[in-house]
Design a protein around this motif. Structure first.
Motif, PDB file in Angstrom:
ATOM      1  N   LEU A 104       0.764  -1.240   0.000  1.00 39.10           N
ATOM      2  CA  LEU A 104       0.000   0.000   0.000  1.00 39.10           C
ATOM      3  C   LEU A 104       0.801   1.301   0.000  1.00 39.10           C
ATOM      4  CD1 LEU A 104      -2.729  -1.023   2.582  1.00 39.10           C
ATOM      5  CD2 LEU A 104      -2.927  -0.970   0.110  1.00 39.10           C
ATOM      6  N   THR A 105       2.101   1.268   0.003  1.00 39.00           N
ATOM      7  CA  THR A 105       2.834   2.508   0.222  1.00 39.00           C
ATOM      8  C   THR A 105       3.010   3.384  -0.988  1.00 39.00           C
ATOM      9  OG1 THR A 105       4.876   1.322  -0.058  1.00 39.00           O
ATOM     10  CG2 THR A 105       4.145   1.759   2.195  1.00 39.00           C
ATOM     11  N   ALA A 106       2.917   2.893  -2.151  1.00 35.01           N
ATOM     12  CA  ALA A 106       3.232   3.704  -3.321  1.00 35.01           C
ATOM     13  C   ALA A 106       2.058   4.579  -3.747  1.00 35.01           C
ATOM     14  CB  ALA A 106       3.684   2.823  -4.469  1.00 35.01           C
TER      15      ALA A 106
ATOM     16  N   ARG B  71       5.261   9.266  -1.444  1.00 34.78           N
ATOM     17  CA  ARG B  71       5.233   7.842  -1.089  1.00 34.78           C
ATOM     18  C   ARG B  71       5.754   7.609   0.320  1.00 34.78           C
ATOM     19  NH1 ARG B  71       7.266   7.789  -6.094  1.00 34.78           N
ATOM     20  NH2 ARG B  71       9.298   7.049  -5.411  1.00 34.78           N
ATOM     21  N   ALA B  72       6.749   8.391   0.752  1.00 36.75           N
ATOM     22  CA  ALA B  72       7.271   8.239   2.117  1.00 36.75           C
ATOM     23  C   ALA B  72       6.219   8.632   3.146  1.00 36.75           C
ATOM     24  CB  ALA B  72       8.528   9.080   2.300  1.00 36.75           C
ATOM     25  N   ILE B  73       5.523   9.737   2.900  1.00 40.81           N
ATOM     26  CA  ILE B  73       4.508  10.208   3.847  1.00 40.81           C
ATOM     27  C   ILE B  73       3.329   9.239   3.923  1.00 40.81           C
ATOM     28  CG2 ILE B  73       2.811  12.028   4.271  1.00 40.81           C
ATOM     29  CD1 ILE B  73       4.951  13.991   3.115  1.00 40.81           C
ATOM     30  N   THR B  74       2.803   8.860   2.772  1.00 45.30           N
ATOM     31  CA  THR B  74       1.664   7.944   2.798  1.00 45.30           C
ATOM     32  C   THR B  74       2.084   6.570   3.306  1.00 45.30           C
ATOM     33  OG1 THR B  74       1.963   7.387   0.454  1.00 45.30           O
ATOM     34  CG2 THR B  74       0.381   9.128   0.978  1.00 45.30           C
ATOM     35  N   GLY B  75       3.295   6.145   2.952  1.00 46.50           N
ATOM     36  CA  GLY B  75       3.794   4.856   3.444  1.00 46.50           C
ATOM     37  C   GLY B  75       3.942   4.844   4.948  1.00 46.50           C
ATOM     38  N   SER B  76       4.441   5.945   5.505  1.00 43.03           N
ATOM     39  CA  SER B  76       4.571   6.031   6.964  1.00 43.03           C
ATOM     40  C   SER B  76       3.214   5.988   7.639  1.00 43.03           C
ATOM     41  CB  SER B  76       5.293   7.322   7.349  1.00 43.03           C
ATOM     42  OG  SER B  76       6.625   7.283   6.912  1.00 43.03           O
ATOM     43  N   GLY B  77       2.263   6.693   7.084  1.00 38.26           N
ATOM     44  CA  GLY B  77       0.920   6.701   7.673  1.00 38.26           C
ATOM     45  C   GLY B  77       0.254   5.343   7.628  1.00 38.26           C
ATOM     46  N   ILE B  78       0.306   4.718   6.476  1.00 35.82           N
ATOM     47  CA  ILE B  78      -0.323   3.404   6.329  1.00 35.82           C
ATOM     48  C   ILE B  78       0.423   2.359   7.152  1.00 35.82           C
ATOM     49  CG2 ILE B  78      -0.823   1.549   4.683  1.00 35.82           C
ATOM     50  CD1 ILE B  78      -1.274   3.830   2.599  1.00 35.82           C
TER      51      ILE B  78
ATOM     52  N   GLY C  86       2.235   2.909   9.819  1.00 33.47           N
ATOM     53  CA  GLY C  86       1.979   3.182  11.235  1.00 33.47           C
ATOM     54  C   GLY C  86       0.627   2.656  11.680  1.00 33.47           C
ATOM     55  N   ALA C  87      -0.377   2.832  10.826  1.00 35.34           N
ATOM     56  CA  ALA C  87      -1.707   2.320  11.153  1.00 35.34           C
ATOM     57  C   ALA C  87      -1.707   0.799  11.213  1.00 35.34           C
ATOM     58  CB  ALA C  87      -2.726   2.808  10.128  1.00 35.34           C
ATOM     59  N   ALA C  88      -1.040   0.180  10.249  1.00 30.19           N
ATOM     60  CA  ALA C  88      -0.954  -1.285  10.260  1.00 30.19           C
ATOM     61  C   ALA C  88      -0.167  -1.754  11.475  1.00 30.19           C
ATOM     62  CB  ALA C  88      -0.295  -1.780   8.984  1.00 30.19           C
ATOM     63  N   GLY C  89       0.906  -1.046  11.792  1.00 28.60           N
ATOM     64  CA  GLY C  89       1.702  -1.399  12.956  1.00 28.60           C
ATOM     65  C   GLY C  89       0.930  -1.238  14.248  1.00 28.60           C
ATOM     66  N   TYR C  90       0.120  -0.202  14.318  1.00 29.29           N
ATOM     67  CA  TYR C  90      -0.703   0.014  15.510  1.00 29.29           C
ATOM     68  C   TYR C  90      -1.667  -1.145  15.713  1.00 29.29           C
ATOM     69  CZ  TYR C  90      -3.786   2.227  18.879  1.00 29.29           C
ATOM     70  OH  TYR C  90      -4.510   2.500  19.992  1.00 29.29           O
ATOM     71  N   ALA C  91      -2.182  -1.661  14.609  1.00 27.78           N
ATOM     72  CA  ALA C  91      -3.133  -2.767  14.695  1.00 27.78           C
ATOM     73  C   ALA C  91      -2.498  -4.016  15.286  1.00 27.78           C
ATOM     74  CB  ALA C  91      -3.704  -3.074  13.316  1.00 27.78           C
ATOM     75  N   VAL C  92      -1.185  -4.168  15.112  1.00 28.90           N
ATOM     76  CA  VAL C  92      -0.516  -5.360  15.643  1.00 28.90           C
ATOM     77  C   VAL C  92       0.409  -5.035  16.810  1.00 28.90           C
ATOM     78  CG1 VAL C  92      -0.683  -6.655  13.484  1.00 28.90           C
ATOM     79  CG2 VAL C  92       1.323  -5.237  13.918  1.00 28.90           C
ATOM     80  N   GLY C  93       0.411  -3.774  17.260  1.00 22.94           N
ATOM     81  CA  GLY C  93       1.171  -3.406  18.443  1.00 22.94           C
ATOM     82  C   GLY C  93       2.562  -2.862  18.194  1.00 22.94           C
TER      83      GLY C  93
ATOM     84  N   ALA D  76       7.567   0.762  14.288  1.00 21.32           N
ATOM     85  CA  ALA D  76       8.170  -0.143  13.306  1.00 21.32           C
ATOM     86  C   ALA D  76       7.386  -0.109  11.999  1.00 21.32           C
ATOM     87  CB  ALA D  76       8.226  -1.561  13.853  1.00 21.32           C
ATOM     88  N   GLY D  77       6.071  -0.083  12.085  1.00 20.10           N
ATOM     89  CA  GLY D  77       5.237  -0.019  10.887  1.00 20.10           C
ATOM     90  C   GLY D  77       5.467   1.258  10.105  1.00 20.10           C
ATOM     91  N   ALA D  78       5.557   2.379  10.811  1.00 20.28           N
ATOM     92  CA  ALA D  78       5.793   3.656  10.146  1.00 20.28           C
ATOM     93  C   ALA D  78       7.162   3.677   9.470  1.00 20.28           C
ATOM     94  CB  ALA D  78       5.675   4.797  11.145  1.00 20.28           C
ATOM     95  N   LEU D  79       8.158   3.140  10.141  1.00 21.94           N
ATOM     96  CA  LEU D  79       9.501   3.096   9.552  1.00 21.94           C
ATOM     97  C   LEU D  79       9.545   2.210   8.313  1.00 21.94           C
ATOM     98  CD1 LEU D  79      11.717   2.919  12.757  1.00 21.94           C
ATOM     99  CD2 LEU D  79      11.452   4.853  11.202  1.00 21.94           C
TER     100      LEU D  79
END
Length: 74
Positions: free
Chosen positions: A17-19, A27-34, A36-43, A47-50
């Motif tokens: 989903l990052t591109a 792509r960096a901004i949207t990738g970090s947001g997506i 981060g959200a995915a990472g938040y879902a799994v705790g 790491a997800g944002a990075l």
């Protein structure tokens, strides 16, 4: 094993989903947001944002193209 699965899940989701955008910055901004959200879902939001941001920077627009950004629609 669980941590490896979590990081692999974040990487796959972020890669898929990052591109969203044309420039590296978009792509960096949207990738970090997506990511981060995915990472938040799994705790693991940081790491997800990075992973999402890095994936957005290191992919080309043609690698994963989800179309024209909504702010450029006529």
């Amino acid at each position: 094993m669980s941590r490896l699965f979590t990081l692999a899940s974040i990487a796959v989701f972020a890669t898929a989903l990052t591109a969203c955008g044309v420039t590296d910055e978009e792509r960096a901004i949207t990738g970090s947001g997506i990511g981060g959200a995915a990472g938040y879902a799994v705790g693991a939001p940081v790491a997800g944002a990075l992973v999402g941001g890095a994936t957005g920077v290191f992919t080309e627009p043609d690698d994963v193209n989800m179309g024209e950004p909504i702010w450029e629609w006529d």
